[in-house]
Design a protein around this motif. Structure first.
Motif, PDB file in Angstrom:
ATOM      1  N   LEU A 278       0.830  -1.211   0.000  1.00 12.76           N
ATOM      2  CA  LEU A 278       0.000   0.000   0.000  1.00 12.76           C
ATOM      3  C   LEU A 278       0.859   1.253   0.000  1.00 12.76           C
ATOM      4  O   LEU A 278       0.541   2.236  -0.688  1.00 12.76           O
ATOM      5  CB  LEU A 278      -0.922  -0.012   1.227  1.00 12.76           C
ATOM      6  N   THR A 281       2.243   1.777  -3.456  1.00 15.97           N
ATOM      7  CA  THR A 281       1.231   2.306  -4.371  1.00 15.97           C
ATOM      8  C   THR A 281       0.930   3.765  -4.088  1.00 15.97           C
ATOM      9  O   THR A 281       0.771   4.585  -5.009  1.00 15.97           O
ATOM     10  CB  THR A 281      -0.071   1.473  -4.254  1.00 15.97           C
ATOM     11  N   THR A 282       0.852   4.106  -2.799  1.00 15.57           N
ATOM     12  CA  THR A 282       0.486   5.466  -2.407  1.00 15.57           C
ATOM     13  C   THR A 282       1.642   6.447  -2.594  1.00 15.57           C
ATOM     14  O   THR A 282       1.430   7.598  -3.007  1.00 15.57           O
ATOM     15  CB  THR A 282       0.041   5.480  -0.932  1.00 15.57           C
ATOM     16  N   LYS A 358      -6.233   4.099   5.895  1.00 16.10           N
ATOM     17  CA  LYS A 358      -5.144   4.241   4.926  1.00 16.10           C
ATOM     18  C   LYS A 358      -4.358   2.951   4.749  1.00 16.10           C
ATOM     19  O   LYS A 358      -4.021   2.560   3.619  1.00 16.10           O
ATOM     20  CB  LYS A 358      -4.204   5.346   5.402  1.00 16.10           C
TER      21      LYS A 358
END
Length: 375
Positions: A278, A281-282, A358
């Motif tokens: 994640l 990707t973020t 998140k």
């Protein structure tokens, strides 16, 4: 029971006890967050015998109580509270410099204990410098910092068992000490009266395992777990903690906190890699590669502060609120001088939920909650 009835009951039964004084100090005055309402009474105990006598009598009358040491790990509800605050002011310290054995009563100021041991030439506690609160709280949540935990040095704890009325020394091994945990935490089954520690007598510190501290001491990477002068280590730790607002100063609202508010989450290896994906990707590959992640057996420990910051909660957030993140460290939730407990709870919920949304990781608060909950 009405507060005035409770107060009268306390005064009629406790004023004659040796080593006991009674007043109405609020929790806002008893805690480092400077938050919380007023108990029905505040009973101060100058000796461990007074602690046992007071707790025994309160339990006999079914009067709810809260044990308060330095008040650095409490989040207490606003308003009038139908409880009695039992403040531990028993603070005797006995140090044997020959054997390295140290015995400390529960009400002793923790940083004073550390300083005194270092001054006496004993090593081991220096990495725990600057931690607010009292000695009796250290085994309850296995206090730790900069690569050292109290479990590394603790040998015995003197407990008063409230169910049996028994007072005894218990081996540290019986407390099931783990990361920020003991089997005393979140229970009221026993009161810590004193602790015993085994420190180093060779004039050297505990092994330096924490990278940031090693770098501040200019220790080369090749000297893994090097040991050095305890006084030098203490001074470096105090400087590092001070830079993060983690050394309590009544005149600095950045330190009106409960220290590290959330524990570092321990997750499975699979979940840690999901979080890393994640992050990649973020943000980007480099940020994902540098994500703090430490092996804990077959699990992984992540950095709560890092996750909070990457979830969009910067230092000082929300910048205009009465309760905010410290301007020096994202892991400390602070009272800017006029906050209520509800302000703090709302901020804690926002941060916990934001990190979970998140990254899929749910943070858990480290302090003890009285009359209020994050849920």
């Amino acid at each position: 029971m009405p507060l005035d009835t409770l107060d009268a009951l306390v005064r009629s039964n406790f004023t004659s006890l040796d080593g006991v004084t009674i007043d109405h100090t609020s929790f806002a005055q008893l805690t480092t967050l400077h938050l919380g309402g007023t108990p029905a009474a505040t009973i101060r105990c100058a000796t461990t015998r007074a602690v046992v006598d007071v707790v025994t009598l309160l339990d006999a009358h079914n009067i709810p109580l809260i044990i308060v040491g330095g008040g650095s790990n409490l989040v207490v509800a606003d308003g009038e509270l139908p409880v009695v605050a039992v403040v531990l002011e028993c603070d005797a310290i006995a140090i044997d410099t020959t054997t390295g054995l140290v015995e400390v009563e529960a009400g002793a100021v923790w940083d004073h204990v550390v300083d005194l041991c270092v001054e006496q030439g004993l090593g081991g506690l220096e990495c725990l410098s600057g931690i607010p609160g009292s000695a009796g709280a250290t085994p309850v949540q296995n206090v730790g910092a900069y690569g050292v935990e109290i479990s590394d040095l603790l040998t015995e704890v003197e407990l008063y068992h409230r169910d049996s009325g028994k007072r005894e020394w218990v081996a540290a091994a019986d407390l099931e000490l783990a990361y920020r945990y003991s089997n005393l935490k979140f229970t009221a089954r026993a009161v810590v009266l004193a602790i015993r520690l085994q420190l180093y007598t060779d004039g050297l510190s505990a092994p330096i395992r924490f990278g940031e501290l090693a770098r501040s001491l200019n220790l080369p990477q090749s000297e893994a777990e090097a040991r050095t002068n305890p006084r030098t280590v203490r001074e470096a730790v105090l400087q590092l903690r001070g830079m993060k607002g983690m050394v309590y100063d009544e005149n600095d609202h950045d330190t009106w906190s409960a220290g590290s508010f959330f524990t570092n989450p321990i997750v499975s290896a699979e979940q840690a890699e999901t979080v890393r994906a994640l992050v990649r990707t973020t943000f980007d590959d480099d940020t994902a590669r540098r994500m703090p992640c430490f092996d804990v057996g077959d699990q992984r420990k992540l950095s709560a502060a890092w996750l909070i910051d990457r979830a969009g909660f910067s230092k000082g957030y929300p910048h205009e609120g009465a309760a905010r993140l410290s301007t020096k460290h994202t892991l400390a939730l602070t009272n800017r001088g006029n906050a209520t407990t509800q302000d703090l709870v709302a901020l804690a919920q926002e941060i916990r939920d934001g990190v979970e949304q998140k990254f899929g990781v749910r943070l858990h608060p480290e302090p003890v909650w009285i009359g209020v909950s994050i849920d």
